[in-house]
Design a protein around this motif. Structure first.
Motif, PDB file in Angstrom:
ATOM      1  N   ARG A 169       0.851  -1.190   0.000  1.00  0.00           N
ATOM      2  CA  ARG A 169       0.000   0.000   0.000  1.00  0.00           C
ATOM      3  C   ARG A 169       0.891   1.246   0.000  1.00  0.00           C
ATOM      4  NH1 ARG A 169       0.702   2.484   4.669  1.00  0.00           N
ATOM      5  NH2 ARG A 169       0.954   1.332   6.607  1.00  0.00           N
ATOM      6  N   PRO A 170       0.346   2.371  -0.444  1.00  0.00           N
ATOM      7  CA  PRO A 170       1.154   3.598  -0.460  1.00  0.00           C
ATOM      8  C   PRO A 170       1.550   4.009   0.962  1.00  0.00           C
ATOM      9  CG  PRO A 170      -0.856   3.868  -1.735  1.00  0.00           C
ATOM     10  CD  PRO A 170      -0.998   2.578  -0.999  1.00  0.00           C
ATOM     11  N   PRO A 171       2.716   4.637   1.103  1.00  0.00           N
ATOM     12  CA  PRO A 171       3.102   5.118   2.429  1.00  0.00           C
ATOM     13  C   PRO A 171       2.339   6.390   2.800  1.00  0.00           C
ATOM     14  CG  PRO A 171       4.758   5.742   0.816  1.00  0.00           C
ATOM     15  CD  PRO A 171       3.740   4.914   0.079  1.00  0.00           C
ATOM     16  N   VAL A 172       2.170   6.583   4.097  1.00  0.00           N
ATOM     17  CA  VAL A 172       1.523   7.807   4.584  1.00  0.00           C
ATOM     18  C   VAL A 172       2.613   8.674   5.208  1.00  0.00           C
ATOM     19  CG1 VAL A 172      -0.220   8.753   6.135  1.00  0.00           C
ATOM     20  CG2 VAL A 172      -0.618   6.539   5.007  1.00  0.00           C
ATOM     21  N   VAL A 173       2.701   9.897   4.711  1.00  0.00           N
ATOM     22  CA  VAL A 173       3.803  10.783   5.108  1.00  0.00           C
ATOM     23  C   VAL A 173       3.283  11.982   5.882  1.00  0.00           C
ATOM     24  CG1 VAL A 173       5.652  12.250   4.200  1.00  0.00           C
ATOM     25  CG2 VAL A 173       5.108  10.096   3.077  1.00  0.00           C
ATOM     26  N   VAL A 174       3.987  12.330   6.946  1.00  0.00           N
ATOM     27  CA  VAL A 174       3.639  13.538   7.683  1.00  0.00           C
ATOM     28  C   VAL A 174       4.822  14.499   7.570  1.00  0.00           C
ATOM     29  CG1 VAL A 174       4.433  12.595   9.921  1.00  0.00           C
ATOM     30  CG2 VAL A 174       2.777  14.431   9.907  1.00  0.00           C
ATOM     31  N   VAL A 175       4.511  15.789   7.382  1.00  0.00           N
ATOM     32  CA  VAL A 175       5.569  16.802   7.276  1.00  0.00           C
ATOM     33  C   VAL A 175       5.587  17.607   8.571  1.00  0.00           C
ATOM     34  CG1 VAL A 175       6.372  18.843   6.011  1.00  0.00           C
ATOM     35  CG2 VAL A 175       5.348  16.930   4.776  1.00  0.00           C
ATOM     36  N   MET A 176       6.729  17.618   9.228  1.00  0.00           N
ATOM     37  CA  MET A 176       6.811  18.324  10.503  1.00  0.00           C
ATOM     38  C   MET A 176       8.037  19.229  10.515  1.00  0.00           C
ATOM     39  SD  MET A 176       5.572  15.534  13.294  1.00  0.00           S
ATOM     40  CE  MET A 176       6.687  14.201  13.012  1.00  0.00           C
ATOM     41  N   GLY A 177       8.120  20.069  11.539  1.00  0.00           N
ATOM     42  CA  GLY A 177       9.288  20.938  11.654  1.00  0.00           C
ATOM     43  C   GLY A 177       8.953  22.231  12.356  1.00  0.00           C
ATOM     44  N   THR A 184       4.380  24.161   4.985  1.00  0.00           N
ATOM     45  CA  THR A 184       3.225  24.434   4.132  1.00  0.00           C
ATOM     46  C   THR A 184       3.665  24.547   2.676  1.00  0.00           C
ATOM     47  OG1 THR A 184       2.460  25.707   6.002  1.00  0.00           O
ATOM     48  CG2 THR A 184       1.186  25.905   3.990  1.00  0.00           C
ATOM     49  N   LYS A 185       4.762  25.264   2.489  1.00  0.00           N
ATOM     50  CA  LYS A 185       5.268  25.463   1.135  1.00  0.00           C
ATOM     51  C   LYS A 185       5.598  24.100   0.493  1.00  0.00           C
ATOM     52  CE  LYS A 185       6.801  28.810  -1.645  1.00  0.00           C
ATOM     53  NZ  LYS A 185       5.867  29.850  -2.037  1.00  0.00           N
ATOM     54  N   LEU A 186       6.176  23.222   1.278  1.00  0.00           N
ATOM     55  CA  LEU A 186       6.566  21.912   0.750  1.00  0.00           C
ATOM     56  C   LEU A 186       5.317  21.095   0.397  1.00  0.00           C
ATOM     57  CD1 LEU A 186       8.898  19.976   0.152  1.00  0.00           C
ATOM     58  CD2 LEU A 186       8.751  19.148   2.500  1.00  0.00           C
ATOM     59  N   LEU A 187       4.346  21.111   1.302  1.00  0.00           N
ATOM     60  CA  LEU A 187       3.111  20.372   1.027  1.00  0.00           C
ATOM     61  C   LEU A 187       2.428  20.944  -0.220  1.00  0.00           C
ATOM     62  CD1 LEU A 187       1.840  19.852   4.668  1.00  0.00           C
ATOM     63  CD2 LEU A 187       2.091  18.040   2.989  1.00  0.00           C
ATOM     64  N   ASP A 188       2.460  22.272  -0.353  1.00  0.00           N
ATOM     65  CA  ASP A 188       1.867  22.907  -1.538  1.00  0.00           C
ATOM     66  C   ASP A 188       2.616  22.481  -2.799  1.00  0.00           C
ATOM     67  OD1 ASP A 188       0.047  24.186  -0.013  1.00  0.00           O
ATOM     68  OD2 ASP A 188       1.036  26.138  -0.026  1.00  0.00           O
ATOM     69  N   ALA A 189       3.941  22.436  -2.683  1.00  0.00           N
ATOM     70  CA  ALA A 189       4.756  22.082  -3.848  1.00  0.00           C
ATOM     71  C   ALA A 189       4.464  20.652  -4.300  1.00  0.00           C
ATOM     72  CB  ALA A 189       6.228  22.244  -3.514  1.00  0.00           C
ATOM     73  N   ARG A 217       3.919   5.643  -8.542  1.00  0.00           N
ATOM     74  CA  ARG A 217       3.543   5.124  -7.217  1.00  0.00           C
ATOM     75  C   ARG A 217       2.908   6.234  -6.400  1.00  0.00           C
ATOM     76  NH1 ARG A 217       8.354   1.913  -4.559  1.00  0.00           N
ATOM     77  NH2 ARG A 217       6.840   1.832  -2.885  1.00  0.00           N
ATOM     78  N   LEU A 218       1.932   5.864  -5.592  1.00  0.00           N
ATOM     79  CA  LEU A 218       1.216   6.869  -4.805  1.00  0.00           C
ATOM     80  C   LEU A 218       1.880   7.110  -3.450  1.00  0.00           C
ATOM     81  CD1 LEU A 218      -2.507   5.837  -5.346  1.00  0.00           C
ATOM     82  CD2 LEU A 218      -1.455   8.005  -6.012  1.00  0.00           C
ATOM     83  N   ILE A 219       1.779   8.344  -3.002  1.00  0.00           N
ATOM     84  CA  ILE A 219       2.194   8.669  -1.632  1.00  0.00           C
ATOM     85  C   ILE A 219       1.046   9.474  -1.033  1.00  0.00           C
ATOM     86  CG2 ILE A 219       3.820   9.935  -0.168  1.00  0.00           C
ATOM     87  CD1 ILE A 219       5.957   9.554  -2.248  1.00  0.00           C
ATOM     88  N   THR A 220       0.700   9.149   0.203  1.00  0.00           N
ATOM     89  CA  THR A 220      -0.359   9.910   0.873  1.00  0.00           C
ATOM     90  C   THR A 220       0.289  10.907   1.825  1.00  0.00           C
ATOM     91  OG1 THR A 220      -1.774   7.977   0.763  1.00  0.00           O
ATOM     92  CG2 THR A 220      -2.429   9.701   2.316  1.00  0.00           C
ATOM     93  N   PHE A 221      -0.108  12.161   1.709  1.00  0.00           N
ATOM     94  CA  PHE A 221       0.425  13.188   2.614  1.00  0.00           C
ATOM     95  C   PHE A 221      -0.643  13.614   3.605  1.00  0.00           C
ATOM     96  CE2 PHE A 221       3.073  13.578  -1.095  1.00  0.00           C
ATOM     97  CZ  PHE A 221       4.337  13.663  -0.519  1.00  0.00           C
ATOM     98  N   LEU A 222      -0.266  13.645   4.856  1.00  0.00           N
ATOM     99  CA  LEU A 222      -1.178  14.204   5.844  1.00  0.00           C
ATOM    100  C   LEU A 222      -1.008  15.707   5.796  1.00  0.00           C
ATOM    101  CD1 LEU A 222      -0.663  11.873   8.902  1.00  0.00           C
ATOM    102  CD2 LEU A 222      -2.621  11.964   7.370  1.00  0.00           C
ATOM    103  N   ASP A 223      -2.129  16.378   5.682  1.00  0.00           N
ATOM    104  CA  ASP A 223      -2.091  17.814   5.481  1.00  0.00           C
ATOM    105  C   ASP A 223      -2.426  18.521   6.790  1.00  0.00           C
ATOM    106  OD1 ASP A 223      -1.872  20.071   4.112  1.00  0.00           O
ATOM    107  OD2 ASP A 223      -3.648  19.807   2.848  1.00  0.00           O
ATOM    108  N   THR A 224      -1.945  17.971   7.886  1.00  0.00           N
ATOM    109  CA  THR A 224      -2.318  18.526   9.197  1.00  0.00           C
ATOM    110  C   THR A 224      -1.539  19.802   9.482  1.00  0.00           C
ATOM    111  OG1 THR A 224      -0.732  16.996  10.075  1.00  0.00           O
ATOM    112  CG2 THR A 224      -3.036  16.418  10.351  1.00  0.00           C
ATOM    113  N   PRO A 225      -2.133  20.694  10.244  1.00  0.00           N
ATOM    114  CA  PRO A 225      -1.437  21.950  10.518  1.00  0.00           C
ATOM    115  C   PRO A 225      -0.360  21.775  11.586  1.00  0.00           C
ATOM    116  CG  PRO A 225      -3.595  21.954  11.551  1.00  0.00           C
ATOM    117  CD  PRO A 225      -3.461  20.653  10.844  1.00  0.00           C
ATOM    118  N   GLY A 226       0.754  21.208  11.206  1.00  0.00           N
ATOM    119  CA  GLY A 226       1.858  21.076  12.160  1.00  0.00           C
ATOM    120  C   GLY A 226       1.760  19.840  13.010  1.00  0.00           C
TER     121      GLY A 226
END
Ligand code: GDP
Length: 659
Positions: A169-177, A184-189, A217-226
């Protein structure tokens, strides 16, 4: 002089003055009308002294005092705590099983004025821990690795156990920092460059997650606010992300929140990639970031270590494909598999009540395939899926593993982080419905008035807050973060929380309650804007939780009860009075406990009773001016304060800070 006249002069009711005078040694009788004029001056002086002492005693109540005896008691403890290379003060206190306050005192004694959410490094933690009688050991990379491999083993076992029909299954990715480092810019990009459905003209719907395609291949991004939102979900026990991208701005380096998320990932055994962002900037210094990472034991791969670092520019969309390829590589090592043919299960990542559509939730499907028509249960909330939409607002009929979809058909708004299950067993469904009914009669709905925070209003000042947010997920994450700002001296009180735009009603309530009105990802109705202006209510609007917290923290600070923290250093017994002036004294004494230092605060006690406060101006030992003298030594002290010290008094010496 008439008693009433004197009372007026002293600004006190006559009755109170008459009652107090005998206590001060003036027995003029409770019904006296006149006072001998020779007594007036004496009474006035005594009264002023008495009032001063009353004030001082009241002030003393606001002081948190940590006495030498308490400090020594802790030293006897012999325990071991294991921490990573750095730890947040609050978490360290938890590990040491200590009130945070006490830990802060220890930090202060070592010259560290930290706050609860600050990270301290391993060396500092070791010193502090030892002072408190704890042996501090490091959780090594090896242990972290071992833990990870234990997880892998378990995972592998699960896979082997249920080998049938397993598919990657596709991985689920969270962007933090850290804030402003470019999450936000990265998720938008990612969203702009790797959309799967180019025909639809890009992702228009914020549903809490989206999918992008790289090399088919698919990647799922969590679009959570931080990461606060992420932490909220974690605290509910839902593990949803497989890989974390930790964004670090190349012009700013590792910051407190970076350290916090790194610690979080290590704690959760969540694999992460460090994305060193903003490399397009003139002052970008990726090498510095790598050095800082090495300093905390995260040696980059190109420096011979194991930490995956990628140099990117979210703004110029540079190296983003490489970053995603790395995500896929890590995902492959994790062997993310689940059965698409099973009954679906997933986690709610966002939820709100829509005026037209009723309860709406986004679910991240984690196993099985969710289909329109499925009977579902989320905790005690049940329903039947009427419709599903993806991030393009396109209707879908089936959602396989790792797909986020907005679902309609739940009877109530579920809680974020709860697990959704598709149910085909009528008995189980019946039970859930029964539970649901019982729940409805006892529980509050999610968007009703909430009364969070302290009820003990007499003691602790509170900052009333009205919070409007776009979705339950953000709302819960914000409230959780706000609650963390609470201290014993000031607390946030959410007097109302709701979903949707800020209305006139919110303005009126904010005005009536003198509350801070906060909107997160919401707009303000025009009429409400006008009303806010007329009624002098400020609307605080935010897109990022950190920014919101950055504004609330000082507001909370403002209302905070001034409190003094006093850490006892030692005690001195007064042996002689050499000189006594209006505002100072020179005394001699012996240090009977701990140490005495110049420029420190003194509390004078006589037979265990509080007498007065003052400071040590100068300290002398053997006729030499010194900065410190210790137990057993005799010394001379130039004391500044009221000349009230007597032989045999005890002078308690303190390090004092007011916050
Ligand atoms: P967040 O708080 O981590 O979500 O940060 P944002 O994504 O909002 O970015 C903060 C600021 O940095 C914004 O002004 C962005 O335009 C800017 N920014 C983000 N990534 C880059 C980058 O790669 N290069 C440059 N020069 N600026 C960037």
């Amino acid at each position: 002089m008439n008693v009433t006249e004197l009372a007026r002069k002293l600004k006190v009711p006559t009755k109170e003055l008459l009652e107090k005078l005998p206590e001060l040694g003036f027995d003029i009788g409770k019904k006296a009308i006149k006072i001998d004029s020779r007594l007036i001056d004496k009474i006035t002086k005594s009264w002023v002294d008495h009032k001063r002492k009353e004030r001082m005693i009241a002030d003393e109540e606001k002081v948190t005092e940590v006495r030498l005896d308490d400090q020594q008691e802790e030293k006897k403890l012999e325990k071991t705590v294991a921490i990573p290379y750095s730890i947040i003060v609050r978490e360290f206190a938890e590990k040491l099983n200590l009130p945070v306050n006490k830990l802060m005192v220890e930090l202060m004694k070592n010259g560290i004025m930290g706050n609860l959410n600050q990270a301290i490094d391993f060396d500092t933690a070791t010193i502090i821990g030892e002072d408190l009688g704890y042996k501090v050991t490091k959780i090594t990379d090896k242990e972290i690795e071992e833990k990870t491999s234990a997880r892998q083993e378990q995972k592998l076992k699960d896979i082997i156990d249920n080998q049938k029909n397993k598919a990657t299954r596709p991985p689920v990715v969270v962007v933090m920092g850290h804030v402003d480092h470019g999450k936000t810019k990265l998720l938008d990009a990612f969203r702009e460059t790797n959309v799967i459905d180019t025909e639809s003209g890009g992702i228009t719907q914020h549903i809490g997650a989206y999918q992008a395609k790289i090399k088919d291949r698919l990647i799922t991004f969590l679009d959570t606010p931080g990461h606060e939102a992420f932490k909220t979900m974690r605290s509910r026990g839902s593990k949803i992300a497989d890989v974390a991208i930790i964004v670090v701005a190349a012009d700013d380096g590792l910051q407190p929140q970076t350290i916090e998320v790194i610690t979080l990932c290590q704690k959760e055994n969540l694999p992460f990639i460090i994305a060193i962002n903003k490399i397009d900037k003139d002052n970008a210094d990726p090498e510095r970031v790598k050095k800082e990472l090495s300093d905390i034991n995260l040696v980059p791969e190109d420096w011979g270590g194991k930490t995956v670092c990628m140099l990117i520019s979210a703004k110029q969309k540079k190296n983003l494909a490489e970053l995603l390829e790395m995500v896929l590589l890590i995902a492959d090592m994790e062997e993310l598999k689940s059965n698409p043919d099973a009954l679906a299960a997933g986690t709610i990542i966002e939820a709100h009540k829509d005026r037209n559509e009723g309860p709406v939730a986004t679910v991240l499907v984690q196993t099985g395939t969710l289909r329109v028509g499925d009977t579902i249960a989320v905790g005690t909330v049940t329903g039947k899926i009427k419709a599903m939409r993806d991030e393009f607002n396109k209707e879908v009929t089936a959602a396989p593993p790792a797909k986020p979809v907005k679902i309609l058909g739940l009877k109530e708004t579920p809680a974020v982080g709860d697990v959704l299950e598709a149910i085909d067993d009528p008995k189980l469904l019946k039970q859930r419905m029964k539970d649901s009914k019982r729940n409805r009669t006892t529980a509050n709905s999610h968007d009703s008035f909430a009364d969070q925070g302290s009820d003990d209003e007499n003691a602790i000042p509170t900052l009333p807050i009205i919070l409007k947010a776009d979705v339950v997920g953000s709302q819960e994450a914000i409230i959780e973060s706000l609650m963390k700002l609470n201290t014993a001296k000031a607390q946030v009180k959410i007097i109302k929380r709701g979903l949707g735009n800020i209305t006139e009603n919110d303005i009126l309530e904010a005005q009536a309650a003198k509350a801070m009105l906060i909107g997160f990802h919401v707009k303000t109705a025009k009429s409400a804007e006008t009303l806010a202006m007329e009624s002098d209510v400020t609307i605080h609007s935010y897109e990022i939780i950190y920014k919101l917290l950055e504004d609330v923290a000082p507001a909370l600070n403002k209302i905070k009860a001034q409190e003094t923290l006093r850490v006892q250093l030692g005690e001195l017994k007064v042996l002689a009075i050499f000189k006594s002036d209006k505002h100072s004294m020179i005394i001699g004494g012996e240090i009977i406990k701990g140490k005495v230092q110049a420029d420190k605060a003194i509390k004078i006690t006589r037979d265990g009773e509080f007498v007065d406060l003052g400071t040590i101006k100068e300290l002398q030992c053997n006729k030499e001016i010194v900065t410190e003298a210790v137990e057993g030594q005799q010394c001379g002290i130039t004391y500044q304060g009221r000349p009230v010290i007597q032989v045999d008094d005890i002078l308690e010496v303190y390090q004092e800070t007011t916050e």
